[in-house]
Scaffold this active site. Structure first.
Site, PDB file in Angstrom:
ATOM      1  N   ARG A 206     -12.238   2.160  -8.061  1.00  0.00           N
ATOM      2  CA  ARG A 206     -11.368   3.283  -8.470  1.00  0.00           C
ATOM      3  C   ARG A 206     -11.762   3.762  -9.868  1.00  0.00           C
ATOM      4  O   ARG A 206     -12.419   3.036 -10.616  1.00  0.00           O
ATOM      5  CB  ARG A 206      -9.911   2.823  -8.440  1.00  0.00           C
TER       6      ARG A 206
ATOM      7  N   ARG B 205       0.145   7.717  -2.459  1.00  0.00           N
ATOM      8  CA  ARG B 205       0.750   8.746  -1.597  1.00  0.00           C
ATOM      9  C   ARG B 205       2.211   8.989  -1.964  1.00  0.00           C
ATOM     10  O   ARG B 205       2.706  10.113  -1.874  1.00  0.00           O
ATOM     11  CB  ARG B 205       0.608   8.349  -0.123  1.00  0.00           C
ATOM     12  N   TRP B 206       2.884   7.952  -2.401  1.00  0.00           N
ATOM     13  CA  TRP B 206       4.289   8.104  -2.845  1.00  0.00           C
ATOM     14  C   TRP B 206       4.347   9.103  -3.999  1.00  0.00           C
ATOM     15  O   TRP B 206       5.196   9.998  -4.023  1.00  0.00           O
ATOM     16  CB  TRP B 206       4.843   6.747  -3.282  1.00  0.00           C
TER      17      TRP B 206
ATOM     18  N   ASN C 106     -11.080  -2.782  -5.399  1.00  0.00           N
ATOM     19  CA  ASN C 106     -10.323  -1.814  -6.207  1.00  0.00           C
ATOM     20  C   ASN C 106     -11.026  -1.453  -7.529  1.00  0.00           C
ATOM     21  O   ASN C 106     -10.664  -0.472  -8.177  1.00  0.00           O
ATOM     22  CB  ASN C 106      -8.886  -2.300  -6.479  1.00  0.00           C
ATOM     23  N   TRP C 107     -12.076  -2.221  -7.890  1.00  0.00           N
ATOM     24  CA  TRP C 107     -12.873  -1.836  -9.071  1.00  0.00           C
ATOM     25  C   TRP C 107     -13.566  -0.494  -8.847  1.00  0.00           C
ATOM     26  O   TRP C 107     -14.040   0.130  -9.797  1.00  0.00           O
ATOM     27  CB  TRP C 107     -13.940  -2.890  -9.365  1.00  0.00           C
TER      28      TRP C 107
ATOM     29  N   SER D  11      -8.166  -4.746   5.056  1.00  0.00           N
ATOM     30  CA  SER D  11      -8.770  -4.479   3.743  1.00  0.00           C
ATOM     31  C   SER D  11      -9.158  -5.756   2.984  1.00  0.00           C
ATOM     32  O   SER D  11      -8.853  -5.896   1.792  1.00  0.00           O
ATOM     33  CB  SER D  11      -7.830  -3.601   2.903  1.00  0.00           C
TER      34      SER D  11
ATOM     35  N   GLU E 194       1.287 -13.440  12.481  1.00  0.00           N
ATOM     36  CA  GLU E 194       1.838 -12.246  13.118  1.00  0.00           C
ATOM     37  C   GLU E 194       1.657 -11.063  12.167  1.00  0.00           C
ATOM     38  O   GLU E 194       1.759 -11.216  10.942  1.00  0.00           O
ATOM     39  CB  GLU E 194       3.326 -12.445  13.421  1.00  0.00           C
TER      40      GLU E 194
ATOM     41  N   ASP F   2       0.830  -1.210   0.000  1.00  0.00           N
ATOM     42  CA  ASP F   2       0.000   0.000   0.000  1.00  0.00           C
ATOM     43  C   ASP F   2       0.866   1.263   0.000  1.00  0.00           C
ATOM     44  O   ASP F   2       1.974   1.258   0.533  1.00  0.00           O
ATOM     45  CB  ASP F   2      -0.918  -0.022   1.237  1.00  0.00           C
TER      46      ASP F   2
ATOM     47  N   ARG G  56      -0.404   9.422 -10.231  1.00  0.00           N
ATOM     48  CA  ARG G  56      -0.566   8.155  -9.492  1.00  0.00           C
ATOM     49  C   ARG G  56       0.004   6.976 -10.255  1.00  0.00           C
ATOM     50  O   ARG G  56       0.581   6.060  -9.682  1.00  0.00           O
ATOM     51  CB  ARG G  56      -2.064   7.853  -9.285  1.00  0.00           C
TER      52      ARG G  56
ATOM     53  N   ASN H 288       1.214   3.468  -2.962  1.00  0.00           N
ATOM     54  CA  ASN H 288       1.710   3.951  -4.262  1.00  0.00           C
ATOM     55  C   ASN H 288       1.196   5.355  -4.568  1.00  0.00           C
ATOM     56  O   ASN H 288       1.941   6.206  -5.070  1.00  0.00           O
ATOM     57  CB  ASN H 288       1.235   3.029  -5.393  1.00  0.00           C
TER      58      ASN H 288
HETATM   59  C1  IPE Z   1      -5.479  -2.800  -0.295  1.00  0.00           C
HETATM   60  O1  IPE Z   1      -5.147  -1.482  -0.399  1.00  0.00           O
HETATM   61  C2  IPE Z   1      -5.449  -3.441  -1.657  1.00  0.00           C
HETATM   62  C3  IPE Z   1      -4.145  -3.606  -2.280  1.00  0.00           C
HETATM   63  C4  IPE Z   1      -2.996  -3.252  -1.751  1.00  0.00           C
HETATM   64  C5  IPE Z   1      -4.155  -4.225  -3.583  1.00  0.00           C
HETATM   65  P1  IPE Z   1      -6.239  -0.320  -0.575  1.00  0.00           P
HETATM   66  O2  IPE Z   1      -5.482   0.938  -0.663  1.00  0.00           O
HETATM   67  O3  IPE Z   1      -7.154  -0.656  -1.691  1.00  0.00           O
HETATM   68  O4  IPE Z   1      -7.054  -0.442   0.794  1.00  0.00           O
HETATM   69  P2  IPE Z   1      -7.912   0.646   1.574  1.00  0.00           P
HETATM   70  O5  IPE Z   1      -8.950   1.151   0.619  1.00  0.00           O
HETATM   71  O6  IPE Z   1      -6.982   1.736   2.003  1.00  0.00           O
HETATM   72  O7  IPE Z   1      -8.479  -0.087   2.750  1.00  0.00           O
HETATM   73  C1  IPE Z   2      -1.555   0.330  -3.442  1.00  0.00           C
HETATM   74  O1  IPE Z   2      -1.372   1.701  -3.490  1.00  0.00           O
HETATM   75  C2  IPE Z   2      -1.752  -0.258  -4.806  1.00  0.00           C
HETATM   76  C3  IPE Z   2      -3.107  -0.773  -5.055  1.00  0.00           C
HETATM   77  C4  IPE Z   2      -4.121  -0.751  -4.256  1.00  0.00           C
HETATM   78  C5  IPE Z   2      -3.316  -1.368  -6.378  1.00  0.00           C
HETATM   79  P1  IPE Z   2      -2.597   2.712  -3.431  1.00  0.00           P
HETATM   80  O2  IPE Z   2      -3.002   3.055  -4.840  1.00  0.00           O
HETATM   81  O3  IPE Z   2      -3.680   2.179  -2.576  1.00  0.00           O
HETATM   82  O4  IPE Z   2      -1.910   3.967  -2.763  1.00  0.00           O
HETATM   83  P2  IPE Z   2      -2.514   4.944  -1.667  1.00  0.00           P
HETATM   84  O5  IPE Z   2      -3.047   4.090  -0.560  1.00  0.00           O
HETATM   85  O6  IPE Z   2      -3.597   5.715  -2.341  1.00  0.00           O
HETATM   86  O7  IPE Z   2      -1.361   5.779  -1.248  1.00  0.00           O
HETATM   87 MG    MG Z   3      -4.118   2.354  -0.607  1.00  0.00          MG
END
Ligand code: IPE
Ligand code: IPE
Ligand code: MG
Length: 228
Positions: free
Chosen positions: A67, A20-21, A64-65, A184, A195, A16, A29, A18
């Protein structure tokens, strides 16, 4: 070695941070996701050194769909590109690829590519790289319970035998990057006694050294499984 004399066999990672990075750097993004793939590549290259039997990574959740379409298609494109660019190297390094989740819901070209990669590495005996695609634990457990019911009694054992992870060692350590401390919908069943390890590091910055640190922390945990 762990305090109880065992070594981590199966580690899972919620990759998790990417977005914010990228945001921190005023970058799109998609570039964060691209750098996230590079972090995956680094770990897979180092997998042999960690002597893990299985590494399970959360790449795309059933949620994630939600998004924007553009981000979903960026992620699909990255996945395709990763398979095309890295499959040979993974195959040569003994990695056995596995998918957990309902990946057949993806576009036919993606499904075809995934299935080619699965059969290409099927005979390998090194670390299993299990990639969670269109994975959600609720979906996985519902599918497993349905199959278990069709065969007879529903018990913890018969459900576990139908989970996508049935052929993997028990989950030892679950890592989540980026400072979020939640599951999640990842490996809810398998996490019963694993753990947990949370780190502020954003996924694109995660290196083999970070994994080594997490594994080191695991060796200091005392696992009790409810006993004493
Ligand atoms: C969990 O991260 C899913 C993956 C890393 C693929 P998300 O970024 O989708 O989770 P939430 O929405 O912050 O809980
Ligand atoms: C994780 O990074 C990658 C996937 C969920 C595919 P994010 O896209 O969730 O990054 P943040 O949480 O918005 O920073
Ligand atoms: Mg995320």
């Amino acid at each position: 070695m762990g305090e109880d004399g065992t070594k981590a066999r199966h580690v899972a990672i919620i990759m998790d941070g990417n977005g914010r990075w990228a945001k921190k750097r005023h970058l799109p993004r998609a570039l964060g996701h691209q750098r996230g793939v590079e972090a995956v590549r680094r770990l897979v290259r180092g997998a042999r050194d960690f002597e893990l039997e299985a590494l399970t990574i959360y790449a795309f959740s059933t949620e994630n769909w939600r998004r924007p379409d553009e981000e979903v298609s960026d992620l699909m494109a990255l996945m395709k590109r990763f398979i095309l660019s890295d499959l040979d190297e993974m195959a040569e390094n003994g990695i056995r690829l596995k998918i957990i989740g309902d990946y057949k819901a993806f576009r036919p070209d993606v499904v075809e590519l995934i299935e080619g990669a699965l059969s290409r590495t099927a005979a390998n005996t090194g670390t299993i790289l299990a990639v969670a695609l269109n994975y959600g634990a609720h979906d996985e457990i519902a599918r497993a319970a349905t199959k278990a019911a069709a065969k007879g009694a529903i018990t913890p054992e018969t459900i576990a035998a139908e989970l996508d992870t049935a052929d993997l060692p028990p989950l030892d350590l679950l890592i989540r990057t980026s400072g979020e401390e939640r599951l999640s919908n990842f490996l809810l069943w398998q996490a019963a006694y694993c753990e947990l390890y949370f780190t502020e590091t954003l996924w694109p910055d995660f290196t083999a050294d970070h994994l080594a640190q997490a594994l080191e922390s695991f060796t200091r945990r005392e696992r009790r499984y409810g006993g004493r």
